[in-house]
Write a protein that holds these residues in place. Structure first.
Motif, PDB file in Angstrom:
ATOM      1  N   LEU A 158     -59.048 -23.272  81.901  1.00  0.00           N
ATOM      2  CA  LEU A 158     -59.692 -22.973  80.513  1.00  0.00           C
ATOM      3  C   LEU A 158     -59.410 -24.057  79.667  1.00  0.00           C
ATOM      4  CD1 LEU A 158     -57.249 -19.886  79.376  1.00  0.00           C
ATOM      5  CD2 LEU A 158     -59.624 -19.788  79.557  1.00  0.00           C
ATOM      6  N   THR A 159     -58.891 -24.936  79.842  1.00  0.00           N
ATOM      7  CA  THR A 159     -58.817 -26.225  78.828  1.00  0.00           C
ATOM      8  C   THR A 159     -59.461 -27.427  79.786  1.00  0.00           C
ATOM      9  OG1 THR A 159     -56.921 -27.076  79.690  1.00  0.00           O
ATOM     10  CG2 THR A 159     -56.699 -25.866  78.024  1.00  0.00           C
ATOM     11  N   GLY A 160     -59.710 -27.339  80.928  1.00  0.00           N
ATOM     12  CA  GLY A 160     -60.081 -28.599  81.713  1.00  0.00           C
ATOM     13  C   GLY A 160     -59.450 -29.723  81.790  1.00  0.00           C
ATOM     14  N   GLU A 161     -58.052 -29.520  81.435  1.00  0.00           N
ATOM     15  CA  GLU A 161     -56.945 -30.509  81.187  1.00  0.00           C
ATOM     16  C   GLU A 161     -56.124 -30.274  82.493  1.00  0.00           C
ATOM     17  OE1 GLU A 161     -55.510 -31.433  77.741  1.00  0.00           O
ATOM     18  OE2 GLU A 161     -57.532 -31.102  76.665  1.00  0.00           O
ATOM     19  N   GLN A 162     -55.054 -31.207  82.511  1.00  0.00           N
ATOM     20  CA  GLN A 162     -53.812 -31.112  83.436  1.00  0.00           C
ATOM     21  C   GLN A 162     -52.676 -30.882  82.250  1.00  0.00           C
ATOM     22  OE1 GLN A 162     -53.307 -30.360  86.831  1.00  0.00           O
ATOM     23  NE2 GLN A 162     -55.822 -30.426  86.640  1.00  0.00           N
ATOM     24  N   PRO A 163     -51.513 -30.322  82.735  1.00  0.00           N
ATOM     25  CA  PRO A 163     -50.442 -30.346  81.874  1.00  0.00           C
ATOM     26  C   PRO A 163     -49.923 -31.782  81.590  1.00  0.00           C
ATOM     27  CG  PRO A 163     -49.695 -28.795  83.697  1.00  0.00           C
ATOM     28  CD  PRO A 163     -51.194 -29.682  83.900  1.00  0.00           C
ATOM     29  N   ARG A 164     -49.585 -31.978  80.016  1.00  0.00           N
ATOM     30  CA  ARG A 164     -49.376 -33.211  79.676  1.00  0.00           C
ATOM     31  C   ARG A 164     -47.652 -33.382  79.703  1.00  0.00           C
ATOM     32  NH1 ARG A 164     -53.265 -32.350  75.270  1.00  0.00           N
ATOM     33  NH2 ARG A 164     -51.817 -31.273  74.175  1.00  0.00           N
ATOM     34  N   LEU A 165     -47.096 -32.542  79.404  1.00  0.00           N
ATOM     35  CA  LEU A 165     -45.536 -32.223  79.427  1.00  0.00           C
ATOM     36  C   LEU A 165     -45.012 -31.199  80.201  1.00  0.00           C
ATOM     37  CD1 LEU A 165     -44.584 -33.130  75.837  1.00  0.00           C
ATOM     38  CD2 LEU A 165     -44.105 -34.727  77.697  1.00  0.00           C
ATOM     39  N   ARG A 166     -44.034 -31.419  81.158  1.00  0.00           N
ATOM     40  CA  ARG A 166     -43.498 -30.069  81.695  1.00  0.00           C
ATOM     41  C   ARG A 166     -41.885 -30.412  81.607  1.00  0.00           C
ATOM     42  NH1 ARG A 166     -45.337 -26.847  87.230  1.00  0.00           N
ATOM     43  NH2 ARG A 166     -43.661 -25.385  86.962  1.00  0.00           N
ATOM     44  N   PHE A 167     -41.460 -29.545  81.353  1.00  0.00           N
ATOM     45  CA  PHE A 167     -39.722 -29.603  81.114  1.00  0.00           C
ATOM     46  C   PHE A 167     -39.011 -28.348  81.037  1.00  0.00           C
ATOM     47  CE2 PHE A 167     -41.647 -29.822  77.118  1.00  0.00           C
ATOM     48  CZ  PHE A 167     -40.719 -29.090  76.288  1.00  0.00           C
ATOM     49  N   ASP A 168     -37.618 -28.482  81.276  1.00  0.00           N
ATOM     50  CA  ASP A 168     -36.676 -27.246  81.165  1.00  0.00           C
ATOM     51  C   ASP A 168     -36.110 -27.500  79.916  1.00  0.00           C
ATOM     52  OD1 ASP A 168     -37.520 -26.438  83.900  1.00  0.00           O
ATOM     53  OD2 ASP A 168     -35.835 -27.681  84.760  1.00  0.00           O
ATOM     54  N   TYR A 169     -35.705 -26.256  79.378  1.00  0.00           N
ATOM     55  CA  TYR A 169     -34.752 -26.309  78.169  1.00  0.00           C
ATOM     56  C   TYR A 169     -34.199 -25.065  78.182  1.00  0.00           C
ATOM     57  CZ  TYR A 169     -33.506 -26.303  73.101  1.00  0.00           C
ATOM     58  OH  TYR A 169     -32.555 -26.128  72.139  1.00  0.00           O
ATOM     59  N   ARG A 170     -32.899 -25.139  78.168  1.00  0.00           N
ATOM     60  CA  ARG A 170     -32.262 -23.947  78.226  1.00  0.00           C
ATOM     61  C   ARG A 170     -32.404 -22.963  79.555  1.00  0.00           C
ATOM     62  NH1 ARG A 170     -31.496 -22.431  71.939  1.00  0.00           N
ATOM     63  NH2 ARG A 170     -30.479 -24.658  71.325  1.00  0.00           N
ATOM     64  N   ASP A 171     -32.921 -21.919  79.455  1.00  0.00           N
ATOM     65  CA  ASP A 171     -33.208 -21.021  80.549  1.00  0.00           C
ATOM     66  C   ASP A 171     -34.583 -20.840  80.835  1.00  0.00           C
ATOM     67  OD1 ASP A 171     -30.366 -20.548  81.317  1.00  0.00           O
ATOM     68  OD2 ASP A 171     -30.442 -18.907  80.197  1.00  0.00           O
ATOM     69  N   LEU A 172     -35.595 -21.876  80.268  1.00  0.00           N
ATOM     70  CA  LEU A 172     -36.930 -21.882  80.105  1.00  0.00           C
ATOM     71  C   LEU A 172     -37.513 -22.977  80.916  1.00  0.00           C
ATOM     72  CD1 LEU A 172     -37.544 -21.015  76.231  1.00  0.00           C
ATOM     73  CD2 LEU A 172     -37.155 -19.246  78.386  1.00  0.00           C
ATOM     74  N   GLU A 173     -38.752 -22.688  81.198  1.00  0.00           N
ATOM     75  CA  GLU A 173     -39.770 -23.986  82.042  1.00  0.00           C
ATOM     76  C   GLU A 173     -40.719 -23.899  80.895  1.00  0.00           C
ATOM     77  OE1 GLU A 173     -40.418 -24.122  86.214  1.00  0.00           O
ATOM     78  OE2 GLU A 173     -40.136 -21.861  85.570  1.00  0.00           O
ATOM     79  N   LEU A 174     -41.009 -25.203  80.319  1.00  0.00           N
ATOM     80  CA  LEU A 174     -42.303 -25.230  79.335  1.00  0.00           C
ATOM     81  C   LEU A 174     -43.227 -26.312  79.671  1.00  0.00           C
ATOM     82  CD1 LEU A 174     -39.246 -25.057  77.879  1.00  0.00           C
ATOM     83  CD2 LEU A 174     -40.886 -25.159  75.801  1.00  0.00           C
TER      84      LEU A 174
END
Length: 123
Positions: free
Chosen positions: A25-41
């Protein structure tokens, strides 16, 4: 209080399964990827994807957007002055500091002041 970027929040079951769609959709790769509490973002384009179980996502589903700001202290001052309710924070998070505010009228926004490394991902 400049807003540097606004991210639409998208709640997903599986981050790895969702990312290829957002890359397309964006034509981009993820810029940030990280875990916070029980989530992946992950941030990709103007989206913030939040992945986790229904229980883990439940406390966050009421938040409408994430705004990256120059100064979290200014957000706190304005929220107090304009009648906003601090729902969570300020907190130290993997990307800097955040606070979640419910504004008069009902909009609930997460504000994040990125640290230098995360801020470098803004383009």
């Amino acid at each position: 209080m400049p807003v540097l970027a606004t991210l639409a929040r998208v709640y997903v079951d599986d981050l790895d399964a969702a990312l290829p769609t957002f890359v397309a959709l964006t034509g981009e790769q993820p810029r940030l990827r990280f875990d916070y509490r029980d989530l992946e973002l992950a941030t990709i384009g103007d989206y913030l994807l939040l992945a986790g179980s229904e229980e883990a996502l439940a406390p966050y589903r009421g938040t409408h957007a994430t705004a990256i700001v120059e100064s979290l202290d200014e957000v706190l001052e304005r929220a107090e002055r304009l009648g906003g309710e601090i729902l969570d924070g300020p907190n130290e998070v993997p990307t800097g500091r955040n606070v979640t505010v419910r504004h008069p009228g009902g909009a609930t926004i997460e504000y994040v002041q990125f640290h230098a490394t995360a801020r470098a991902t803004l383009s």
